[in-house]
Design a protein around this motif. Structure first.
Motif, PDB file in Angstrom:
ATOM      1  N   UNK A  20      14.026 -65.782  -6.313  1.00 25.87           N
ATOM      2  CA  UNK A  20      15.306 -65.399  -5.732  1.00 25.87           C
ATOM      3  C   UNK A  20      15.097 -64.744  -4.373  1.00 25.87           C
ATOM      4  N   UNK A  21      16.176 -64.655  -3.597  1.00 19.93           N
ATOM      5  CA  UNK A  21      16.102 -64.005  -2.300  1.00 19.93           C
ATOM      6  C   UNK A  21      16.425 -64.959  -1.188  1.00 19.93           C
ATOM      7  N   UNK A  22      15.721 -64.787  -0.085  1.00 19.24           N
ATOM      8  CA  UNK A  22      15.988 -65.575   1.112  1.00 19.24           C
ATOM      9  C   UNK A  22      14.674 -66.046   1.712  1.00 19.24           C
ATOM     10  N   UNK A  23      14.591 -67.315   2.049  1.00 24.21           N
ATOM     11  CA  UNK A  23      13.386 -67.853   2.660  1.00 24.21           C
ATOM     12  C   UNK A  23      12.932 -69.121   1.976  1.00 24.21           C
ATOM     13  N   UNK A  24      11.666 -69.471   2.220  1.00 17.39           N
ATOM     14  CA  UNK A  24      11.089 -70.702   1.697  1.00 17.39           C
ATOM     15  C   UNK A  24      10.016 -70.398   0.657  1.00 17.39           C
ATOM     16  N   UNK A  25       9.824 -71.346  -0.253  1.00 20.01           N
ATOM     17  CA  UNK A  25       8.755 -71.251  -1.243  1.00 20.01           C
ATOM     18  C   UNK A  25       7.955 -72.548  -1.219  1.00 20.01           C
ATOM     19  N   UNK A  26       6.667 -72.438  -1.486  1.00 18.10           N
ATOM     20  CA  UNK A  26       5.788 -73.596  -1.635  1.00 18.10           C
ATOM     21  C   UNK A  26       5.315 -73.615  -3.084  1.00 18.10           C
ATOM     22  N   UNK A  27       5.632 -74.700  -3.785  1.00 21.61           N
ATOM     23  CA  UNK A  27       5.325 -74.815  -5.200  1.00 21.61           C
ATOM     24  C   UNK A  27       4.319 -75.931  -5.412  1.00 21.61           C
ATOM     25  N   UNK A  28       3.436 -75.736  -6.398  1.00 17.48           N
ATOM     26  CA  UNK A  28       2.398 -76.724  -6.695  1.00 17.48           C
ATOM     27  C   UNK A  28       2.784 -77.508  -7.942  1.00 17.48           C
ATOM     28  N   UNK A  29       2.451 -78.803  -7.929  1.00 16.41           N
ATOM     29  CA  UNK A  29       2.821 -79.677  -9.042  1.00 16.41           C
ATOM     30  C   UNK A  29       1.826 -80.822  -9.117  1.00 16.41           C
ATOM     31  N   UNK A  30       1.318 -81.090 -10.312  1.00 18.23           N
ATOM     32  CA  UNK A  30       0.371 -82.179 -10.505  1.00 18.23           C
ATOM     33  C   UNK A  30       1.085 -83.514 -10.643  1.00 18.23           C
ATOM     34  N   UNK A  31       0.457 -84.579 -10.176  1.00 21.91           N
ATOM     35  CA  UNK A  31       1.033 -85.912 -10.313  1.00 21.91           C
ATOM     36  C   UNK A  31       1.886 -86.296  -9.119  1.00 21.91           C
ATOM     37  N   UNK A  32       2.492 -87.475  -9.219  1.00 19.78           N
ATOM     38  CA  UNK A  32       3.339 -87.986  -8.152  1.00 19.78           C
ATOM     39  C   UNK A  32       4.712 -87.332  -8.211  1.00 19.78           C
ATOM     40  N   UNK A  33       5.204 -86.908  -7.056  1.00 19.61           N
ATOM     41  CA  UNK A  33       6.517 -86.279  -6.989  1.00 19.61           C
ATOM     42  C   UNK A  33       7.582 -87.316  -6.649  1.00 19.61           C
ATOM     43  N   UNK A  34       8.661 -87.307  -7.412  1.00 17.95           N
ATOM     44  CA  UNK A  34       9.804 -88.176  -7.161  1.00 17.95           C
ATOM     45  C   UNK A  34      11.046 -87.303  -7.118  1.00 17.95           C
ATOM     46  N   UNK A  35      11.804 -87.421  -6.053  1.00 20.74           N
ATOM     47  CA  UNK A  35      13.026 -86.632  -5.915  1.00 20.74           C
ATOM     48  C   UNK A  35      14.225 -87.504  -6.281  1.00 20.74           C
ATOM     49  N   UNK A  36      15.074 -86.977  -7.133  1.00 20.55           N
ATOM     50  CA  UNK A  36      16.256 -87.705  -7.593  1.00 20.55           C
ATOM     51  C   UNK A  36      17.478 -86.822  -7.403  1.00 20.55           C
ATOM     52  N   UNK A  37      18.406 -87.253  -6.559  1.00 16.25           N
ATOM     53  CA  UNK A  37      19.661 -86.538  -6.356  1.00 16.25           C
ATOM     54  C   UNK A  37      20.716 -87.110  -7.285  1.00 16.25           C
ATOM     55  N   UNK A  38      21.237 -86.264  -8.160  1.00 16.22           N
ATOM     56  CA  UNK A  38      22.231 -86.688  -9.134  1.00 16.22           C
ATOM     57  C   UNK A  38      23.635 -86.406  -8.630  1.00 16.22           C
TER      58      UNK A  38
END
Length: 236
Positions: free
Chosen positions: A212-230
């Motif tokens: 929470x708060x204000x600003x940017x975050x960098x998150x780590x995730x294994x595998x291929x990333x796919x973004x899906x806008x619902x």
């Protein structure tokens, strides 16, 4: 509503969530519209909870002061393929907050200060969300007009994704241990699963990580990333 997936299919979730190995991010359409409509920020705007601003200066909830925020559009760079790292260029007066032990290298003039980020209770709360008890703040003490470089890596082969918390209604819920680094004005809180069955059988446990708060975050995730806008009414 936005989903970001990695590798396996993910069941529908409540809130905004990003899995550390199979990440998922959800944001309501109304929250995204509010974020788009409020991109112009002035000194008269109210600061996020736990922050105090004077001009461009920002103070975190645990009292860490930066003279001006980091422009991650310009200062950050994610490199690598299957196992990625992120480099951030710091100007004098800026602060980058990162998971302790994530630093790969830093250039001359950059200093690292490791604390509990608000006392042992705050450190213990972060530990329950999968982070370390201690956090590291990076500053650059060089001359004006120069920058220092900090490189951060993950503890397992991972992709790294950057999110702006304000674009998701001021809150992103992530899988335990997903956070790599962030603006120093982002706080880590515990997020409990909404249902007993979700905690027992959902594969995520009962405690998630709320950013929470204000600003940017960098998150780590294994595998291929796919973004899906619902769209409204859609399910995944």
């Amino acid at each position: 509503m936005t989903f970001i997936l990695a590798r396996a299919a993910i069941r529908p979730a409540v809130g905004a969530a990003l899995r550390a190995r199979s990440p998922l991010v959800v944001a309501s359409a109304s929250a995204r519209r509010r974020a788009v409509s409020s991109t112009s920020i002035t000194n008269n705007d109210l600061p996020a909870r736990g922050q105090h601003e004077t001009g461009l200066a920002q103070t975190s909830s645990d009292g860490v002061v930066a003279t001006h925020p980091i422009d991650f559009d310009v200062a950050s760079k994610i490199e690598g393929n299957e196992s990625q790292m992120v480099t951030v260029a710091l100007e004098p007066g800026q602060v980058l907050r990162a998971e302790s032990g994530a630093m790969m290298y830093m250039t001359d003039g950059v200093t690292m200060e490791t604390t509990t980020g608000g006392g042992m209770s705050a450190g213990f709360k972060r530990m329950l969300t999968g982070q370390n008890v201690f956090i590291s703040d990076y500053r650059y003490g060089g001359e004006p007009g120069t920058t220092g470089l900090v490189a951060l890596g993950t503890d397992f082969p991972s992709k790294i994704i950057r999110l702006n918390v304000s674009q998701y209604g001021g809150k992103v819920v992530a899988q335990k241990g997903a956070l790599l680094c962030a603006s120093h004005t982002v706080d880590i809180e515990m997020e409990m699963t909404k249902k007993l069955s979700t905690g027992l059988f959902g594969g995520e446990g009962f405690v998630l990580q709320s950013l929470t708060g204000e600003g940017d975050v960098f998150l780590k995730a294994g595998g291929t990333l796919i973004r899906k806008d619902l769209q409204e009414g859609e399910e995944l």
